[in-house]
Every structure is written in structure tokens, then in C-alpha cells.
Write a protein that holds these residues in place. Structure first.
Motif, PDB file in Angstrom:
ATOM      1  N   ILE A 292       0.850  -1.491   0.147  1.00 26.14           N
ATOM      2  CA  ILE A 292       0.059   0.056   0.017  1.00 26.14           C
ATOM      3  C   ILE A 292       0.834   1.188   0.111  1.00 26.14           C
ATOM      4  CG2 ILE A 292      -1.776   1.200   1.239  1.00 26.14           C
ATOM      5  CD1 ILE A 292      -2.555  -1.541   2.513  1.00 26.14           C
ATOM      6  N   VAL A 293       1.904   1.250   0.671  1.00 26.53           N
ATOM      7  CA  VAL A 293       2.934   2.495   0.773  1.00 26.53           C
ATOM      8  C   VAL A 293       3.336   2.588  -0.591  1.00 26.53           C
ATOM      9  CG1 VAL A 293       5.040   3.181   1.643  1.00 26.53           C
ATOM     10  CG2 VAL A 293       3.539   2.262   3.178  1.00 26.53           C
ATOM     11  N   ARG A 294       4.039   1.496  -1.171  1.00 28.29           N
ATOM     12  CA  ARG A 294       4.608   1.356  -2.481  1.00 28.29           C
ATOM     13  C   ARG A 294       3.652   2.142  -3.607  1.00 28.29           C
ATOM     14  NH1 ARG A 294       7.370  -3.709  -5.200  1.00 28.29           N
ATOM     15  NH2 ARG A 294       8.843  -3.511  -3.282  1.00 28.29           N
ATOM     16  N   GLY A 295       2.427   1.731  -3.466  1.00 23.84           N
ATOM     17  CA  GLY A 295       1.328   2.038  -4.564  1.00 23.84           C
ATOM     18  C   GLY A 295       1.143   3.460  -4.278  1.00 23.84           C
ATOM     19  N   ARG A 296       0.798   3.937  -3.313  1.00 19.94           N
ATOM     20  CA  ARG A 296       0.607   5.476  -2.809  1.00 19.94           C
ATOM     21  C   ARG A 296       1.808   6.379  -3.074  1.00 19.94           C
ATOM     22  NH1 ARG A 296      -3.115   9.419  -3.323  1.00 19.94           N
ATOM     23  NH2 ARG A 296      -2.872  10.868  -1.479  1.00 19.94           N
ATOM     24  N   PHE A 297       2.893   5.730  -2.751  1.00 20.16           N
ATOM     25  CA  PHE A 297       4.003   6.418  -2.851  1.00 20.16           C
ATOM     26  C   PHE A 297       4.432   6.949  -4.464  1.00 20.16           C
ATOM     27  CE2 PHE A 297       9.133   6.202  -1.751  1.00 20.16           C
ATOM     28  CZ  PHE A 297       9.223   7.697  -2.187  1.00 20.16           C
ATOM     29  N   ALA A 298       4.185   5.874  -5.177  1.00 19.41           N
ATOM     30  CA  ALA A 298       4.378   5.915  -6.766  1.00 19.41           C
ATOM     31  C   ALA A 298       3.376   7.019  -7.230  1.00 19.41           C
ATOM     32  CB  ALA A 298       4.361   4.564  -7.427  1.00 19.41           C
ATOM     33  N   ALA A 311      -1.919   9.050 -12.868  1.00 23.58           N
ATOM     34  CA  ALA A 311      -1.113   8.809 -11.680  1.00 23.58           C
ATOM     35  C   ALA A 311      -1.814   7.614 -10.813  1.00 23.58           C
ATOM     36  CB  ALA A 311      -0.831  10.055 -10.889  1.00 23.58           C
ATOM     37  N   GLU A 312      -3.161   7.666 -10.874  1.00 21.93           N
ATOM     38  CA  GLU A 312      -3.849   6.524 -10.463  1.00 21.93           C
ATOM     39  C   GLU A 312      -3.613   5.052 -10.672  1.00 21.93           C
ATOM     40  OE1 GLU A 312      -8.041   7.892 -10.904  1.00 21.93           O
ATOM     41  OE2 GLU A 312      -8.051   8.957  -8.937  1.00 21.93           O
ATOM     42  N   ASN A 313      -3.152   5.058 -11.844  1.00 23.81           N
ATOM     43  CA  ASN A 313      -2.624   3.820 -12.297  1.00 23.81           C
ATOM     44  C   ASN A 313      -1.233   3.362 -11.721  1.00 23.81           C
ATOM     45  OD1 ASN A 313      -4.722   2.544 -14.095  1.00 23.81           O
ATOM     46  ND2 ASN A 313      -4.186   4.272 -15.861  1.00 23.81           N
ATOM     47  N   LEU A 314      -0.692   4.299 -11.388  1.00 30.95           N
ATOM     48  CA  LEU A 314       0.437   4.107 -10.588  1.00 30.95           C
ATOM     49  C   LEU A 314       0.297   3.481  -9.293  1.00 30.95           C
ATOM     50  CD1 LEU A 314       2.887   7.240 -11.458  1.00 30.95           C
ATOM     51  CD2 LEU A 314       3.545   4.812 -11.561  1.00 30.95           C
ATOM     52  N   PHE A 315      -0.662   3.654  -8.581  1.00 28.97           N
ATOM     53  CA  PHE A 315      -1.221   3.076  -7.630  1.00 28.97           C
ATOM     54  C   PHE A 315      -1.323   1.694  -7.592  1.00 28.97           C
ATOM     55  CE2 PHE A 315      -4.043   1.292  -4.457  1.00 28.97           C
ATOM     56  CZ  PHE A 315      -3.422   1.651  -3.080  1.00 28.97           C
ATOM     57  N   VAL A 316      -1.830   1.263  -8.719  1.00 31.17           N
ATOM     58  CA  VAL A 316      -2.455  -0.140  -9.168  1.00 31.17           C
ATOM     59  C   VAL A 316      -0.840  -0.865  -9.429  1.00 31.17           C
ATOM     60  CG1 VAL A 316      -3.548  -1.731 -10.810  1.00 31.17           C
ATOM     61  CG2 VAL A 316      -4.753   0.200 -10.038  1.00 31.17           C
ATOM     62  N   ALA A 317      -0.068  -0.109 -10.110  1.00 28.97           N
ATOM     63  CA  ALA A 317       1.188  -0.637 -10.473  1.00 28.97           C
ATOM     64  C   ALA A 317       1.935  -1.095  -9.352  1.00 28.97           C
ATOM     65  CB  ALA A 317       1.969   0.328 -11.420  1.00 28.97           C
ATOM     66  N   GLY A 318       1.888  -0.266  -8.300  1.00 29.40           N
ATOM     67  CA  GLY A 318       2.720  -0.435  -7.146  1.00 29.40           C
ATOM     68  C   GLY A 318       2.052  -1.440  -6.155  1.00 29.40           C
ATOM     69  N   MET A 319       0.764  -1.557  -6.036  1.00 31.52           N
ATOM     70  CA  MET A 319       0.075  -2.606  -5.614  1.00 31.52           C
ATOM     71  C   MET A 319       0.278  -4.091  -6.246  1.00 31.52           C
ATOM     72  SD  MET A 319      -1.730  -2.155  -2.722  1.00 31.52           S
ATOM     73  CE  MET A 319      -2.393  -3.771  -2.770  1.00 31.52           C
ATOM     74  N   ALA A 389       6.933  13.169  -0.407  1.00 32.14           N
ATOM     75  CA  ALA A 389       5.748  11.896  -0.989  1.00 32.14           C
ATOM     76  C   ALA A 389       5.895  10.647  -0.148  1.00 32.14           C
ATOM     77  CB  ALA A 389       6.238  11.794  -2.322  1.00 32.14           C
ATOM     78  N   HIS A 390       7.275  10.141   0.400  1.00 36.37           N
ATOM     79  CA  HIS A 390       7.527   8.834   1.135  1.00 36.37           C
ATOM     80  C   HIS A 390       6.759   8.940   2.300  1.00 36.37           C
ATOM     81  CE1 HIS A 390      10.945   5.653   2.254  1.00 36.37           C
ATOM     82  NE2 HIS A 390       9.719   5.396   2.833  1.00 36.37           N
ATOM     83  N   LEU A 391       6.906  10.030   3.226  1.00 34.60           N
ATOM     84  CA  LEU A 391       6.178  10.154   4.506  1.00 34.60           C
ATOM     85  C   LEU A 391       4.978  10.125   4.219  1.00 34.60           C
ATOM     86  CD1 LEU A 391       8.810  12.222   6.424  1.00 34.60           C
ATOM     87  CD2 LEU A 391       8.663   9.813   6.460  1.00 34.60           C
ATOM     88  N   ALA A 392       4.555  10.863   3.307  1.00 34.04           N
ATOM     89  CA  ALA A 392       2.790  11.290   3.202  1.00 34.04           C
ATOM     90  C   ALA A 392       2.327   9.932   2.721  1.00 34.04           C
ATOM     91  CB  ALA A 392       2.552  12.019   1.937  1.00 34.04           C
ATOM     92  N   ALA A 393       3.138   8.830   1.961  1.00 31.65           N
ATOM     93  CA  ALA A 393       2.247   7.664   1.474  1.00 31.65           C
ATOM     94  C   ALA A 393       2.431   6.678   2.910  1.00 31.65           C
ATOM     95  CB  ALA A 393       3.255   6.977   0.408  1.00 31.65           C
ATOM     96  N   ASN A 399      -3.323   4.529   7.784  1.00 36.06           N
ATOM     97  CA  ASN A 399      -4.786   4.562   7.941  1.00 36.06           C
ATOM     98  C   ASN A 399      -5.532   3.535   7.086  1.00 36.06           C
ATOM     99  OD1 ASN A 399      -4.703   7.106   9.213  1.00 36.06           O
ATOM    100  ND2 ASN A 399      -4.697   8.256   7.515  1.00 36.06           N
ATOM    101  N   VAL A 400      -5.096   3.393   5.988  1.00 34.31           N
ATOM    102  CA  VAL A 400      -5.705   1.952   5.198  1.00 34.31           C
ATOM    103  C   VAL A 400      -5.459   0.596   6.000  1.00 34.31           C
ATOM    104  CG1 VAL A 400      -5.744   0.707   3.025  1.00 34.31           C
ATOM    105  CG2 VAL A 400      -5.566   3.176   3.023  1.00 34.31           C
TER     106      VAL A 400
END
Length: 404
Positions: A292-298, A311-319, A389-393, A399-400
């Protein structure tokens, strides 16, 4: 320059593989080199500034471990950290200095944790216990029996033992049996060996069907008919959506409500998270949180350079980059179960294409990798923006993960 440093995070696991904290440090070519006080002070200030807001500490009950030097024990940045969540790592050689010992006592009285580094546990004087909350220990598998006796006696005190350099799941299990928390480096990215058959369970099959329907913008009523087959899936899906901080003022009550408020793209991403949690064997809380961190970070990195919808597709790529390990299936089998956008597939297979460098950068920040700087430079993203971005992710993922 200090501002060109990149943050490295290392998870701290309890014996049940749950993430209970992180150590933050700087990426560096020599992992054994001591960072100077100026660098450590900047790290402390930066982390404090991004893990706290007007509502307080943003990582819930997680512990934050930070390496410290005597001159940093009175740093202004410490005032921004909640004492109960903060542990400063201090080498035993500094305890011989009276002023340092006085500063340690003051911090302990305020509720801060102190982790003792470099101590020989078998000869450690009990007088140390009054000054520290944690002790770093090095597991020696060849001398496990005698270590077990020492650690058993330490468990009677209030001092927590933290294992370092745990590099195999066998060693982790040994630490867990002794009641030790463990810093695990990259071990959590390595799936545990399992003899269980590798195939999708009914819940995962249903989720994949929903993902394909969402990709094709199927009618909401059709989606609801599929969801009704498994009330647990619907409940978990809504929990994730409502936990993620979209800034919505009203709680999402149904799948139809979610589509009306958010559209199909955010729904697809939450189905990806749901797919990762639907495993019935070999479930790993730390691997899920990392995905989840990786997806949100990306995704956050991508938002700096491309439209939000892309960019939303980057979340999917990270997951999906960790989904093979979460599901216990080869990546080829995972990709054969669902049709993904070509840019996502290219990033997953070769870290190529438009999305590949963003995913590679998010991955590199999970390890002490010297590729971080060159990847960030190729994307024209500053170290400060990468670290933010790292810490925000991490906050977002916490939370998730709480809703899992």
C-alpha cells in the motif's frame, strides 16, 4: 548537501509480523558509517515536520526510531514528537559522560524511549535498565540456547529487546519465540516458504471479476449483484474507502454511493487492495502495508508530473508489484487473471515505459539503494519532494492498514 539526502525506512515487526514502528535514516553507500550530527538533526526536523499536524501524530501508535548523538538530545525537533512514540538510538559509549546521562534521564522522565546500541547483553549491568527502554541484540543462531536463557531473564524487566539484522524467516521465528521485536531489513519483501497450494480462492476470484467489470465501466447494479454474493467483501471494501481520507464530508454507504461520489478509477484501486487482503494462507501484514505504501508513494510521485487520472494507475502498479508475493503466485499468473493497461504491465514486467521509473524509485526507497538519486534525477524530482511523498504515503497507508 544535506537537502540532497533520501530517507530510508526500515520496519520494526512484532512476533506476529505486525508493523509496530519504523527506523528512519539516510540512504548511504556505507551502512556502517556514522552520520554526523548536522545530518541527523536535519532528519529529525524533517520527519517531525511531516509526521505531525494540528491533529497530532499521524502514525497512530507506531514507534519512530531515530539514531542520535549526545548533542541532539536537546534538539528542538524532539519537541514536535510525542514522547511515547519516539525512541532515540544511542551507543553505550556515550553513557559514560555525565552530561549525556543527565540528558537521557531527562528524556526518559518526559516519556521518550532510549534504545541502547553496542551493549553486550550477557554482561550488561542492571543499572542500565533505569535509563533505557530498548536494547539492541544480535541473534546468534549457533548459540541460541544460551541466548535464550539471557533473553528470558531480560523479559522479566521493563526493557524491550530489539533484534537487528534478522535476515531469514527461520531467524525471525527464533526471535519471535523469544519475544523479541525485530528490524528485518528487506526480509519482509521475501515471501515465507509455504506448502499450501497456490491458487486463487473464491473471494479473490470474485474480486477479479469486479475489477474487470469496473475496468469496462459496467452498470452499478451489475456490480452490486456480484458484491451481494459475499457480504464480507462489501463490508471490507466500504471500510477501505471510508478510511482513506478522500476529504469526503459524508460516509460512503454503498457501492452505488461510492461510484456516484468517486467514480470508477478509485473503486478499482480499492478492489486491488481488497484482492491483496483476501488471501487465506500466508497472509503477511507487513507485506500488505508495504504494498500500500509503495502504491501510494508511486502515485504521489506521478502526480508531480502527470494528470491525476494517469497517476492513479501508478497506485495499481505499485500494488500489483507485490501482489504475486501476497497471493503466492508467479507474476505471470497474476497478470493472466486480469487485463491491465499496457503502461502498467510494462512497468511491472521490466520497470520500463512511462510508469517504470516511478515504481522503481518507490521500490529503491525501501532498501539502502544508491539508485534513488539517479532515478529521482531522471524524473526531475527533488530529494525533498521524494522524501515528502515517502512520508505522506506512509501516513496514508497506515490509515488504510488499520481498516484491514
Amino acid at each position: 548537501m544535506i537537502e540532497d539526502n533520501f530517507i530510508l525506512r526500515e520496519p520494526l515487526l512484532d512476533p506476529k509480523q505486525r508493523v509496530i514502528g519504523f527506523q528512519f535514516s539516510w540512504q548511504q553507500a556505507d551502512s556502517n558509517a556514522q552520520v554526523d550530527s548536522q545530518n541527523l538533526d536535519y532528519l529529525l526536523e524533517f520527519v517531525a515536520g511531516h509526521l505531525n499536524d494540528d491533529d497530532g501524530f499521524l502514525l497512530a501508535d507506531s514507534l519512530v526510531f531515530l539514531e542520535a548523538l549526545p548533542e541532539l538530545l536537546h534538539a528542538d525537533g524532539l519537541k514536535s514528537f510525542p514522547p511515547k512514540n519516539t525512541v532515540l538510538i544511542l551507543h553505550k559509549k556515550y553513557f559514560a559522560d555525565e552530561s549525556t546521562l543527565a540528558a537521557v534521564k531527562e528524556l526518559r522522565a518526559l516519556g521518550f524511549g532510549i534504545c541502547l546500541r553496542g551493549a553486550e547483553v550477557t554482561t550488561l549491568e542492571r543499572s542500565f535498565f533505569a535509563f533505557v527502554s530498548h536494547i539492541e541484540v544480535q541473534l546468534n543462531a549457533a548459540n541460541f540456547a544460551s541466548q535464550a536463557k539471557v533473553y528470558a531473564s531480560l523479559k522479566q524487566s521493563s526493557v524491550k529487546m530489539v533484534a537487528r539484522n534478522v535476515s531469514t524467516w527461520q531467524d525471525f521465528d527464533a526471535c519471535a519465540a523469544l519475544g523479541l521485536d525485530s528490524f528485518v531489513g528487506k526480509l519482509h519483501l521475501i515471501p515465507r516458504p509455504s506448502s499450501a497450494p497456490k491458487s486463487l480462492n473464491p473471494a479473490q476470484t470474485t474480486i477479479l471479476q469486479l475489477m474487470e467489470m469496473v475496468r469496462k465501466n459496467a452498470d452499478v447494479q451489475q456490480l452490486e449483484l456480484v458484491v451481494k454474493r459475499d457480504a464480507t467483501l462489501a463490508y471490507k471494501l466500504l471500510r477501505y474507502i471510508n478510511s482513506a481520507g478522500f476529504g469526503l464530508r459524508t460516509e460512503i454507504q454503498s457501492l452505488k454511493h461510492a461510484v456516484q461520489m468517486l467514480g470508477y478509477s478509485p473503486l478499482y484501486r480499492w478492489l486491488t487492495v481488497l484482492l491483496a487482503t483476501a488471501s487465506t494462507s500466508g497472509y503477511s501484514p507487513v507485506l500488505l502495508e508495504t504494498a500500500i505504501v509503495r502504491g501510494r508513494f508511486a502515485e504521489l510521485l506521478g502526480q508531480m508530473k502527470m494528470p491525476k487520472s494517469e497517476a492513479e494507475n501508478l497506485f495499481v502498479a505499485g500494488m500489483f508489484s507485490l501482489l504475486d508475493r501476497l497471493l503466492g503466485l508467479p507474476m505471470e499468473d497474476v497478470l493472466s487473471t486480469i487485463q491491465l493497461p499496457e503502461v502498467v504491465t510494462e512497468a511491472l514486467i521490466s520497470r520500463g515505459g512511462v510508469f517504470g521509473p516511478y515504481l522503481a524509485l518507490a521500490e529503491a526507497c525501501e532498501l539502502n539503494s544508491m539508485l534513488v538519486g539517479s532515478l529521482a534525477e531522471s524524473l526531475k524530482i527533488s530529494a525533498e519532494d521524494v522524501n515528502t511523498a515517502h512520508l505522506a504515503a506512509l501516513v496514508w497507508a497506515k490509515n488504510v492498514a488499520t481498516a484491514a
